[in-house]
Design a protein around this motif. Sequence first.
Motif, PDB file in Angstrom:
ATOM      1  N   VAL A  72     -49.659  -1.590 -32.375  1.00 46.41           N
ATOM      2  CA  VAL A  72     -49.635  -0.153 -32.676  1.00 46.41           C
ATOM      3  C   VAL A  72     -48.464   0.240 -33.581  1.00 46.41           C
ATOM      4  O   VAL A  72     -48.655   0.960 -34.570  1.00 46.41           O
ATOM      5  N   PRO A  73     -47.216  -0.226 -33.297  1.00 40.44           N
ATOM      6  CA  PRO A  73     -46.108   0.220 -34.165  1.00 40.44           C
ATOM      7  C   PRO A  73     -46.245  -0.284 -35.599  1.00 40.44           C
ATOM      8  O   PRO A  73     -45.739   0.356 -36.522  1.00 40.44           O
ATOM      9  N   SER A  74     -46.919  -1.427 -35.766  1.00 42.23           N
ATOM     10  CA  SER A  74     -47.104  -1.944 -37.128  1.00 42.23           C
ATOM     11  C   SER A  74     -48.130  -1.090 -37.875  1.00 42.23           C
ATOM     12  O   SER A  74     -47.934  -0.746 -39.047  1.00 42.23           O
ATOM     13  N   ALA A  75     -49.220  -0.730 -37.195  1.00 37.98           N
ATOM     14  CA  ALA A  75     -50.215   0.157 -37.809  1.00 37.98           C
ATOM     15  C   ALA A  75     -49.557   1.506 -38.117  1.00 37.98           C
ATOM     16  O   ALA A  75     -49.725   2.072 -39.211  1.00 37.98           O
ATOM     17  N   GLY A  76     -48.769   2.000 -37.161  1.00 35.05           N
ATOM     18  CA  GLY A  76     -48.087   3.289 -37.352  1.00 35.05           C
ATOM     19  C   GLY A  76     -47.102   3.237 -38.516  1.00 35.05           C
ATOM     20  O   GLY A  76     -47.002   4.184 -39.300  1.00 35.05           O
ATOM     21  N   GLY A  98     -44.855  -3.708 -24.077  1.00 33.45           N
ATOM     22  CA  GLY A  98     -43.834  -4.485 -23.374  1.00 33.45           C
ATOM     23  C   GLY A  98     -44.230  -5.909 -23.087  1.00 33.45           C
ATOM     24  O   GLY A  98     -43.454  -6.647 -22.493  1.00 33.45           O
ATOM     25  N   ALA A  99     -45.454  -6.317 -23.477  1.00 35.98           N
ATOM     26  CA  ALA A  99     -45.853  -7.714 -23.262  1.00 35.98           C
ATOM     27  C   ALA A  99     -46.288  -8.285 -24.617  1.00 35.98           C
ATOM     28  O   ALA A  99     -45.471  -8.778 -25.379  1.00 35.98           O
ATOM     29  N   ILE A 100     -47.569  -8.121 -24.953  1.00 33.47           N
ATOM     30  CA  ILE A 100     -48.072  -8.760 -26.187  1.00 33.47           C
ATOM     31  C   ILE A 100     -47.390  -8.201 -27.441  1.00 33.47           C
ATOM     32  O   ILE A 100     -47.231  -8.891 -28.434  1.00 33.47           O
ATOM     33  N   GLY A 101     -46.946  -6.947 -27.371  1.00 34.82           N
ATOM     34  CA  GLY A 101     -46.377  -6.326 -28.575  1.00 34.82           C
ATOM     35  C   GLY A 101     -44.866  -6.158 -28.546  1.00 34.82           C
ATOM     36  O   GLY A 101     -44.323  -5.330 -29.293  1.00 34.82           O
ATOM     37  N   THR A 102     -44.181  -6.923 -27.694  1.00 30.65           N
ATOM     38  CA  THR A 102     -42.726  -6.715 -27.577  1.00 30.65           C
ATOM     39  C   THR A 102     -42.017  -6.876 -28.919  1.00 30.65           C
ATOM     40  O   THR A 102     -41.102  -6.105 -29.246  1.00 30.65           O
ATOM     41  N   ALA A 103     -42.426  -7.864 -29.697  1.00 30.28           N
ATOM     42  CA  ALA A 103     -41.753  -8.087 -30.989  1.00 30.28           C
ATOM     43  C   ALA A 103     -41.921  -6.876 -31.900  1.00 30.28           C
ATOM     44  O   ALA A 103     -40.961  -6.416 -32.541  1.00 30.28           O
ATOM     45  N   GLU A 104     -43.154  -6.332 -31.941  1.00 27.74           N
ATOM     46  CA  GLU A 104     -43.391  -5.148 -32.787  1.00 27.74           C
ATOM     47  C   GLU A 104     -42.555  -3.967 -32.292  1.00 27.74           C
ATOM     48  O   GLU A 104     -41.987  -3.218 -33.082  1.00 27.74           O
ATOM     49  N   THR A 105     -42.494  -3.812 -30.968  1.00 24.24           N
ATOM     50  CA  THR A 105     -41.711  -2.716 -30.387  1.00 24.24           C
ATOM     51  C   THR A 105     -40.254  -2.824 -30.821  1.00 24.24           C
ATOM     52  O   THR A 105     -39.657  -1.854 -31.315  1.00 24.24           O
ATOM     53  N   VAL A 106     -39.681  -4.012 -30.656  1.00 23.72           N
ATOM     54  CA  VAL A 106     -38.259  -4.203 -30.937  1.00 23.72           C
ATOM     55  C   VAL A 106     -37.973  -4.036 -32.433  1.00 23.72           C
ATOM     56  O   VAL A 106     -37.031  -3.331 -32.819  1.00 23.72           O
ATOM     57  N   HIS A 107     -38.780  -4.661 -33.268  1.00 26.39           N
ATOM     58  CA  HIS A 107     -38.438  -4.644 -34.694  1.00 26.39           C
ATOM     59  C   HIS A 107     -38.749  -3.302 -35.367  1.00 26.39           C
ATOM     60  O   HIS A 107     -38.083  -2.933 -36.327  1.00 26.39           O
ATOM     61  N   ALA A 152     -38.160  -9.550 -12.366  1.00 23.35           N
ATOM     62  CA  ALA A 152     -37.502  -8.263 -12.640  1.00 23.35           C
ATOM     63  C   ALA A 152     -38.140  -7.593 -13.865  1.00 23.35           C
ATOM     64  O   ALA A 152     -38.502  -8.274 -14.820  1.00 23.35           O
ATOM     65  N   PRO A 153     -38.307  -6.265 -13.826  1.00 17.45           N
ATOM     66  CA  PRO A 153     -39.026  -5.583 -14.909  1.00 17.45           C
ATOM     67  C   PRO A 153     -38.209  -5.372 -16.184  1.00 17.45           C
ATOM     68  O   PRO A 153     -36.984  -5.249 -16.136  1.00 17.45           O
ATOM     69  N   LEU A 154     -38.934  -5.315 -17.277  1.00 18.30           N
ATOM     70  CA  LEU A 154     -38.348  -5.017 -18.587  1.00 18.30           C
ATOM     71  C   LEU A 154     -38.114  -3.507 -18.670  1.00 18.30           C
ATOM     72  O   LEU A 154     -39.020  -2.721 -18.380  1.00 18.30           O
ATOM     73  N   LYS A 155     -36.901  -3.114 -19.058  1.00 14.19           N
ATOM     74  CA  LYS A 155     -36.599  -1.684 -19.170  1.00 14.19           C
ATOM     75  C   LYS A 155     -36.389  -1.374 -20.645  1.00 14.19           C
ATOM     76  O   LYS A 155     -35.286  -1.532 -21.182  1.00 14.19           O
ATOM     77  N   LEU A 156     -37.469  -0.988 -21.290  1.00 16.18           N
ATOM     78  CA  LEU A 156     -37.424  -0.856 -22.753  1.00 16.18           C
ATOM     79  C   LEU A 156     -36.445   0.198 -23.264  1.00 16.18           C
ATOM     80  O   LEU A 156     -35.700  -0.072 -24.204  1.00 16.18           O
ATOM     81  N   PRO A 157     -36.373   1.408 -22.688  1.00 13.79           N
ATOM     82  CA  PRO A 157     -35.415   2.383 -23.239  1.00 13.79           C
ATOM     83  C   PRO A 157     -33.977   1.882 -23.180  1.00 13.79           C
ATOM     84  O   PRO A 157     -33.236   2.010 -24.159  1.00 13.79           O
ATOM     85  N   GLU A 158     -33.602   1.286 -22.036  1.00 10.84           N
ATOM     86  CA  GLU A 158     -32.238   0.767 -21.891  1.00 10.84           C
ATOM     87  C   GLU A 158     -31.964  -0.276 -22.975  1.00 10.84           C
ATOM     88  O   GLU A 158     -30.870  -0.348 -23.536  1.00 10.84           O
ATOM     89  N   MET A 159     -32.977  -1.098 -23.248  1.00  8.51           N
ATOM     90  CA  MET A 159     -32.814  -2.173 -24.230  1.00  8.51           C
ATOM     91  C   MET A 159     -32.769  -1.613 -25.661  1.00  8.51           C
ATOM     92  O   MET A 159     -31.884  -1.960 -26.449  1.00  8.51           O
TER      93      MET A 159
END
Length: 243
Positions: A72-76, A98-107, A152-159
Amino acid sequence: MECVYKRPESLTPYPMMFCPGCHHAILIKLVAEVLDEMNLREQAVLAAPIGCGGMTVPSANFDTIFSLHGRVPSAGTAIKRLNPESLVICYQGDGDAGAIGTAETVHTARRGEAVTVIFVNNSVFGMTGGQAAPTTPVGTWTITSKKGNREAPLKLPEMLATLDEPDYVARCAVNNPKHIIRCKKAIKHAFERQLEGKYSFIEVVSACVTTMGIKAEKSPEFIDKVIKTDFPLGEFKRDGKRL
Ligand SMILES: Cc1ncc(C[n+]2csc(CCOP(=O)(O)OP(=O)(O)O)c2C)c(N)n1
């Protein structure tokens, strides 16, 4: 008689497709209200995910596009770069972002693309039956962690708040009127900042009542518990500054 409330123009009149107790419905309505209030319907594009978040598309009375799971972030990003005047909403689930798209989210965050990510964290892969996700809190029962999740869960905003470029990073909920009002303000702020060319990330803590066996009326209570134990609400970055 004076009209005190009506369906936002940015929302279609069709019945919503979500399970009772799922918070996607409240959220897409909030997005529609903000678009109306900011007069942004004509320039809005919702990049929709694979997963239950994709069911926002029939409710969006503005442009939408589907992308592959996690992208989604790449299309966006592509839409925003080709149409800088557009208002891009990257709408994602936790399996998606937070799983399959973590790389897109981060970059996408690292590059500070001028988009708004709305990340609906129901803590499982909902549409595929409620499997544990990287966002599932420790001890939680899911169909694939019947003795309680051990990771332990991934906390995306904190990251993401540790990165330089994100302008606004927050975690909200829509499980009671106070939280709904705050979440709407957060969405409005993120859209305002996007118009200034800034990246925002808003997590919304939700619950997949159907796959986790939660009664619809217990969903606000369940979310309150998750907020307390694992996903505290608040702003992590505002105007580019860590809070
Ligand atoms: C590349 C790819 N992998 C896996 C799937 C299967 N799949 C469809 S929906 C989904 C779960 C989505 O979960 P989430 O992003 O958390 O959204 P939710 O349905 O919980 O809102 C998965 C894994 C897919 N469609 N495409």
